[in-house]
Design a protein around this motif. Structure first.
Motif, PDB file in Angstrom:
ATOM      1  N   LEU A 186       0.824  -1.202   0.000  1.00  0.00           N
ATOM      2  CA  LEU A 186       0.000   0.000   0.000  1.00  0.00           C
ATOM      3  C   LEU A 186       0.862   1.259   0.000  1.00  0.00           C
ATOM      4  O   LEU A 186       0.543   2.249  -0.668  1.00  0.00           O
ATOM      5  N   SER A 187       1.969   1.229   0.733  1.00  0.00           N
ATOM      6  CA  SER A 187       2.880   2.372   0.761  1.00  0.00           C
ATOM      7  C   SER A 187       3.394   2.680  -0.644  1.00  0.00           C
ATOM      8  O   SER A 187       3.438   3.844  -1.070  1.00  0.00           O
ATOM      9  N   LEU A 188       3.774   1.636  -1.358  1.00  0.00           N
ATOM     10  CA  LEU A 188       4.289   1.811  -2.719  1.00  0.00           C
ATOM     11  C   LEU A 188       3.185   2.259  -3.671  1.00  0.00           C
ATOM     12  O   LEU A 188       3.421   3.070  -4.576  1.00  0.00           O
ATOM     13  N   GLN A 189       1.979   1.755  -3.470  1.00  0.00           N
ATOM     14  CA  GLN A 189       0.851   2.178  -4.299  1.00  0.00           C
ATOM     15  C   GLN A 189       0.566   3.665  -4.117  1.00  0.00           C
ATOM     16  O   GLN A 189       0.302   4.388  -5.086  1.00  0.00           O
ATOM     17  N   GLN A 190       0.625   4.128  -2.884  1.00  0.00           N
ATOM     18  CA  GLN A 190       0.365   5.541  -2.616  1.00  0.00           C
ATOM     19  C   GLN A 190       1.426   6.423  -3.268  1.00  0.00           C
ATOM     20  O   GLN A 190       1.111   7.462  -3.856  1.00  0.00           O
ATOM     21  N   LEU A 191       2.686   6.020  -3.166  1.00  0.00           N
ATOM     22  CA  LEU A 191       3.755   6.783  -3.810  1.00  0.00           C
ATOM     23  C   LEU A 191       3.577   6.799  -5.322  1.00  0.00           C
ATOM     24  O   LEU A 191       3.790   7.825  -5.981  1.00  0.00           O
TER      25      LEU A 191
END
Length: 354
Positions: free
Chosen positions: A186-191
């Protein structure tokens, strides 16, 4: 104002200590509960003030009180259950925004002509604030999804906060290995979504891939132990890459996310690679199977080199997406992206076939 905040907070701290030692009457508990919530509301309001001293003190006191009045703190004294303080959605959002604006930010050092000693003091305060927030995640006051605002900065701020973030990533895996892996994704998706809202470039994508490499190393060397979390991460990543476009969006605009996802493929077991490769072919639009991002991810699952294949002239993966997804606001509560929904059915199907 700072002194008043400290005084009120110390009063609430001592009240909790006294309540544990000698359980007070119900009326006294109700009064304490009301005072606690009123004070936390004041602190929440202070987080957006343009006064550094007040803002910093309010954040630190909030972290302390949320931990002191958490569910775990009254587990051995059920009579104090009424005092449990759960952060509201607005409080979660304000605290996450505080991290983005004032902890993971170089504005203080850039705007102030301060000496080296003062810079060290400012950095130490930021480290304390980040550690306070991470404790709330580790001890269950905040959901694991709240850690996205921390994980996203692991690479960029590794020098200043790398040890704190690394420990938080490690502890999150002990809490829930699968949910921790989903939070990493999710962190990578947000970035990635934030990148699409700006004038994205291949350099931006490379920076996210570097972060993915660092986070991939956190899964350790016991591939059987991390098998289920990694499959869950890949499934979430593919669902994000192939999600249906919203109104006004171009189709397949998230396919470049597969390049980021490929950084986790080397941790997969052979049988899981095979199943994920088959799932990729079944879910990927036929017209996109030849796209560089898809071919790169497919190669990573097949065990071949994950270096980026040479792109056809005029076929740059990043430039082919002209309409970016809406950027997640800083004050949005972490974990609201729809791609974080559990896909346990798909994951279990992969494991059951092995």
């Amino acid at each position: 104002m700072v002194s008043a905040l400290k005084c009120a907070a110390f009063n609430l701290i001592w009240a909790k200590i006294n309540a544990v030692k000698s359980t007070p009457a119900e009326a006294e508990l109700k009064r304490l509960k009301k005072e606690l919530r009123s004070f936390c509301k004041v602190c929440e309001t202070c987080l957006s003030l343009n006064r550094t001293e007040i803002r910093d003190q309010a954040f630190e006191l909030l972290c302390d009180l949320l931990l002191l009045y958490s569910q775990d703190s009254v587990r051995s004294t059920p009579a104090l259950q009424t005092l449990v303080l759960l952060p509201s959605d607005s409080m979660r959002s304000e605290m996450a925004a505080f991290l983005v604006d004032y902890v993971f930010s170089d504005s203080d050092d850039d705007e102030l002509n301060v000496e080296e000693e003062m810079k060290i003091t400012l950095l130490q305060r930021k480290r304390n604030q980040l550690a306070g927030y991470c404790k709330l995640v580790i001890y269950g006051v905040l959901d694991l999804n709240a850690a996205t605002e921390v994980f996203k900065h692991y690479s960029k701020y590794f020098k200043d906060f790398g040890d704190i973030i690394k420990e938080t990533v490690s502890k999150s895996k002990l809490i829930s290995p699968v949910q921790s892996a989903k939070t990493v994704c999710l962190s990578l998706q947000q970035l990635f979504s934030e990148m699409l809202t700006e004038d994205h470039s291949q350099q931006d994508l490379s920076e996210i891939r570097e972060l993915a490499k660092k986070l991939a190393m956190s899964f350790g060397v016991d591939l059987h132990r991390v098998r289920k979390p990694l499959v869950a991460l890949h499934m979430d990543g593919m669902h994000f890459a192939f999600r249906e476009p919203r109104e006004g969006e171009e189709p397949n605009m998230n396919l470049a996310f597969l390049e980021i996802l490929s950084e986790f493929s080397f941790k997969l077991l052979r049988q899981d690679r095979t199943q994920l490769a088959a799932y990729l072919k079944s879910e990927c639009p036929s017209a996109a199977l030849s796209w560089p991002s898809v071919r790169m991810y497919q190669c990573s699952l097949e065990g071949r080199s994950s270096s980026k294949p040479r792109e056809k002239e005029g076929g740059d993966a990043a430039s082919s997406h002209d309409t970016p997804a809406a950027k997640r606001k800083r004050t949005t509560t972490p974990g609201e992206m729809d791609t974080q929904a559990r896909n346990t059915t798909s994951c279990s199907r992969i494991h059951s076939s092995c």
